[in-house]
Design a protein around this motif. Structure first.
Motif, mmCIF file in Angstrom:
data_model
loop_
_atom_site.group_PDB
_atom_site.id
_atom_site.type_symbol
_atom_site.label_atom_id
_atom_site.label_comp_id
_atom_site.label_asym_id
_atom_site.label_seq_id
_atom_site.Cartn_x
_atom_site.Cartn_y
_atom_site.Cartn_z
ATOM 1 N N GLN A 24 47.577 87.565 20.391
ATOM 2 C CA GLN A 24 49.016 87.371 20.958
ATOM 3 C C GLN A 24 49.820 88.310 20.095
ATOM 4 O O GLN A 24 50.622 88.991 20.678
ATOM 5 N N LYS A 96 53.192 84.752 31.306
ATOM 6 C CA LYS A 96 51.746 84.466 31.502
ATOM 7 C C LYS A 96 50.888 84.400 30.186
ATOM 8 O O LYS A 96 50.127 83.323 30.232
ATOM 9 N N HIS A 97 51.175 85.118 29.334
ATOM 10 C CA HIS A 97 50.524 84.967 27.927
ATOM 11 C C HIS A 97 50.912 83.644 27.379
ATOM 12 O O HIS A 97 49.879 83.144 26.775
ATOM 13 N N ASP A 100 49.138 81.007 29.654
ATOM 14 C CA ASP A 100 47.710 80.958 29.022
ATOM 15 C C ASP A 100 47.476 80.204 27.585
ATOM 16 O O ASP A 100 46.346 79.605 27.535
ATOM 17 N N ASN A 101 48.280 80.598 26.788
ATOM 18 C CA ASN A 101 48.129 79.931 25.301
ATOM 19 C C ASN A 101 48.504 78.468 25.518
ATOM 20 O O ASN A 101 47.619 77.725 24.654
ATOM 21 N N THR A 103 47.724 76.414 27.908
ATOM 22 C CA THR A 103 46.584 75.810 28.584
ATOM 23 C C THR A 103 45.528 75.812 27.475
ATOM 24 O O THR A 103 44.619 74.818 27.184
ATOM 25 N N ALA A 104 45.336 76.906 26.573
ATOM 26 C CA ALA A 104 44.225 76.634 25.519
ATOM 27 C C ALA A 104 44.812 75.735 24.485
ATOM 28 O O ALA A 104 43.724 74.744 23.987
#
Length: 183
Positions: A24, A96-97, A100-101, A103-104
């Protein structure tokens, strides 16, 4: 005596996230370079500051793994994707990044819960809160660009947005205070 307080699965998952945070950081660096190259020094500066914040998140994961008797595993960092096409694309990619992060991070929280690893579960709550701030920051970037006129923004509007982001404090208070020395 074995002093490791992390399961092998948790140690790997936390190391993987440490590497994601480093990726990131590189993504934000690449976006900052792109923005600066396009003449948006303020937006570039904002993204460079955010790259450092992501790097500090990686250090925070590293320190935690070490503090729990584990050994972080550093993996290869993939090359960031293609440059954004324009500011709208850049800010949408930032959002979006962050999603996604988030979610992780949630997957890590689930693993800690499943393993009844309450120390790690507690550690991860900082990141849960942080991701709320990160997603809000990204949404605000999108909103500010829309207010400036979006794809049809005037040069003056983009100039003002660039100057605003140059001096804007980052909204992620906890992350801003975290450093490599004080994760």
């Amino acid at each position: 005596m074995n002093t490791k307080r992390l399961s092998p699965a948790m140690e790997k998952a936390l190391s993987d996230q440490m590497n994601v945070e480093d990726l990131q950081s590189h993504v934000y660096l690449s976006y900052g370079i792109w923005a600066t190259d396009k003449g948006y020094q303020g937006i570039g500066s904002f993204l460079f500051r955010h790259a450092q914040e992501e790097r500090n998140h990686a250090i925070k994961f590293m320190r935690y793994i070490l503090d729990r008797g584990g050994k972080p595993s550093i993996g290869a960092i993939p090359k960031p994707g293609a440059d954004p096409k324009n500011l709208t694309d850049c800010f949408n990619k930032v959002f979006k990044h962050e999603v996604d992060n988030t979610t992780a991070i949630y997957k890590l929280v689930d693993l800690a819960f499943d393993e009844k690893d309450w120390a790690t579960w507690n550690f991860l709550q900082w990141f849960v809160k942080e991701q709320i701030e990160e997603e809000t920051l990204a949404m605000n970037l999108i909103d500010q660009l829309q207010i400036a006129g979006g794809e049809k923004a005037s040069d003056e509007s983009l100039f003002n947005l660039d100057k605003t982001l140059q001096s804007a404090p980052d909204d992620a208070e906890d992350a801003r205070n975290a450093t490599a020395e004080n994760p």
